[in-house]
Design an enzyme around this catalytic site. Structure first.
Site, PDB file in Angstrom:
ATOM      1  N   GLY A   1      84.438 151.416  18.734  1.00  0.00           N
ATOM      2  CA  GLY A   1      83.954 152.357  19.741  1.00  0.00           C
ATOM      3  C   GLY A   1      84.370 152.029  21.154  1.00  0.00           C
ATOM      4  O   GLY A   1      85.519 151.665  21.419  1.00  0.00           O
TER       5      GLY A   1
ATOM      6  N   GLY B   1      83.541 149.518  23.050  1.00  0.00           N
ATOM      7  CA  GLY B   1      83.910 148.119  23.252  1.00  0.00           C
ATOM      8  C   GLY B   1      85.361 147.855  22.907  1.00  0.00           C
ATOM      9  O   GLY B   1      86.052 147.108  23.618  1.00  0.00           O
TER      10      GLY B   1
ATOM     11  N   ARG C   1      79.608 140.895  15.938  1.00  0.00           N
ATOM     12  CA  ARG C   1      79.063 140.268  14.729  1.00  0.00           C
ATOM     13  C   ARG C   1      80.086 140.244  13.595  1.00  0.00           C
ATOM     14  O   ARG C   1      80.179 139.273  12.866  1.00  0.00           O
ATOM     15  CB  ARG C   1      77.799 141.022  14.287  1.00  0.00           C
ATOM     16  CG  ARG C   1      77.021 140.339  13.182  1.00  0.00           C
ATOM     17  CD  ARG C   1      75.724 141.071  12.921  1.00  0.00           C
ATOM     18  NE  ARG C   1      75.960 142.504  12.700  1.00  0.00           N
ATOM     19  CZ  ARG C   1      74.996 143.395  12.547  1.00  0.00           C
ATOM     20  NH1 ARG C   1      73.737 143.014  12.622  1.00  0.00           N
ATOM     21  NH2 ARG C   1      75.274 144.669  12.351  1.00  0.00           N
ATOM     22  N   ARG C   2      80.870 141.314  13.458  1.00  0.00           N
ATOM     23  CA  ARG C   2      81.807 141.420  12.332  1.00  0.00           C
ATOM     24  C   ARG C   2      83.158 140.809  12.699  1.00  0.00           C
ATOM     25  O   ARG C   2      83.822 141.263  13.621  1.00  0.00           O
ATOM     26  CB  ARG C   2      81.971 142.881  11.930  1.00  0.00           C
ATOM     27  CG  ARG C   2      80.673 143.489  11.364  1.00  0.00           C
ATOM     28  CD  ARG C   2      80.877 144.928  10.972  1.00  0.00           C
ATOM     29  NE  ARG C   2      81.251 145.731  12.137  1.00  0.00           N
ATOM     30  CZ  ARG C   2      82.051 146.785  12.080  1.00  0.00           C
ATOM     31  NH1 ARG C   2      82.599 147.168  10.956  1.00  0.00           N
ATOM     32  NH2 ARG C   2      82.329 147.475  13.175  1.00  0.00           N
TER      33      ARG C   2
ATOM     34  N   TYR D   1      63.902 150.899  22.783  1.00  0.00           N
ATOM     35  CA  TYR D   1      65.269 151.091  23.283  1.00  0.00           C
ATOM     36  C   TYR D   1      65.255 151.529  24.746  1.00  0.00           C
ATOM     37  O   TYR D   1      65.967 150.958  25.587  1.00  0.00           O
ATOM     38  CB  TYR D   1      65.979 152.133  22.431  1.00  0.00           C
ATOM     39  CG  TYR D   1      67.409 152.384  22.817  1.00  0.00           C
ATOM     40  CD1 TYR D   1      68.372 151.401  22.677  1.00  0.00           C
ATOM     41  CD2 TYR D   1      67.801 153.631  23.309  1.00  0.00           C
ATOM     42  CE1 TYR D   1      69.699 151.628  23.021  1.00  0.00           C
ATOM     43  CE2 TYR D   1      69.115 153.875  23.651  1.00  0.00           C
ATOM     44  CZ  TYR D   1      70.064 152.872  23.508  1.00  0.00           C
ATOM     45  OH  TYR D   1      71.369 153.111  23.859  1.00  0.00           O
TER      46      TYR D   1
END
Length: 267
Positions: A19, A21, A40-41, A157
């Site tokens: 996205g 980022g 994280r991934r 949020y």
């Protein structure tokens, strides 16, 4: 100064795997900055790093870090090591829950608050300090229109994003005379994989007028020197969906700063 002179030689992009980022990383690298990619991934990060090296020829470091963990900021700082980081982009912080506060597991809200509040605060502290000492740099916090008020399904949020908004304004006020730019980039609906997944889970149609990640990154980097706030899709003298315009918010920050000097003194 050029972009690389002002914000180089290294940039840290948190939430870089997809996205907005991902686009921030590509466009920052295209302007000559080496990149430290955090998410994280690990798989998508490595793919992006290979793409960036091929496109821009800069150095690229990746690290798998869960930004909802209490020691996430320390992990990121360890990855950066003694590299001179002149730009920090915090792009992580979407809400994947889509549930009312009491209808969700409490730990999910704790993790969201940890990621959006404490990790943001700690990473900004770790990277902005050396920037102030050098007299140049930038901190860009990707935000959401939810920052302007609470609502059903977004209690935690909205609260976390309101923190990010006020934090960016205060940080901008403290660093603006030290050559360090700070911006809260407030977005509306944006075409990201995370948002597409949430809409699909809720059985909702895709928006027709959402922002593209390419444009978000392009505009966000262009607005960075003009903080502390930019509301996506609007000029800085228009309030639009916000209670007041970025220009009005800037004036308010400066007014409070002026009054505060009688208590705290000048820098």
């Amino acid at each position: 100064m050029s972009f690389a002179e002002r914000y180089g030689p290294w940039a840290v992009i948190a939430g870089a795997s997809e996205g907005t980022g991902r686009e921030f990383a590509r466009q920052i690298a295209a302007q000559g900055l080496n990149c430290i990619l955090i998410a994280r991934r690990e798989g998508p990060l490595k793919e992006l790093a290979e793409q960036i090296r091929a496109e821009s020829g800069v150095e690229c470091v990746t690290a798998s870090v869960d930004l909802a963990k209490p020691d996430a900021a320390e992990q990121i700082a360890a990855v950066a090591g003694d590299r001179e980081v002149g730009l920090y982009v915090n792009n992580a912080g979407a809400d994947p829950n889509g549930k009312r506060f009491l209808d969700n597991d409490l730990q999910n809200w704790v993790d969201l608050a940890q990621r959006n509040v404490m990790t943001t605060l700690k990473t900004a502290y770790l990277f902005a300090g050396p920037m102030r000492a050098r007299g140049r740099g930038g901190v860009l916090l990707v935000n959401s229109g939810a920052c302007y008020g609470g609502s059903s399904f977004m209690a935690t949020y909205s609260a976390s994003k309101a923190f990010d908004l006020c934090f960016a304004e205060g940080l901008w006020a403290e660093l603006r005379n030290h050559g360090v730019d700070v911006l809260s980039l407030v977005l509306g609906q944006t075409d990201t994989p995370a948002y597409r997944t949430l809409l699909a889970e809720k059985g909702l149609p895709l928006p027709t007028n959402w922002a593209s990640p390419v444009e978000v990154a392009k505009v966000g980097l262009a607005q960075l020197p003009h903080g502390p706030v930019y509301n996506w899709g609007q000029t800085n003298d228009v309030a639009g969906y916000a209670p007041n315009s970025p220009d009005q918010r800037r004036a308010r920050v400066l007014m409070i700063e002026q009054h505060s000097r009688s208590t705290f003194g000048d820098d």
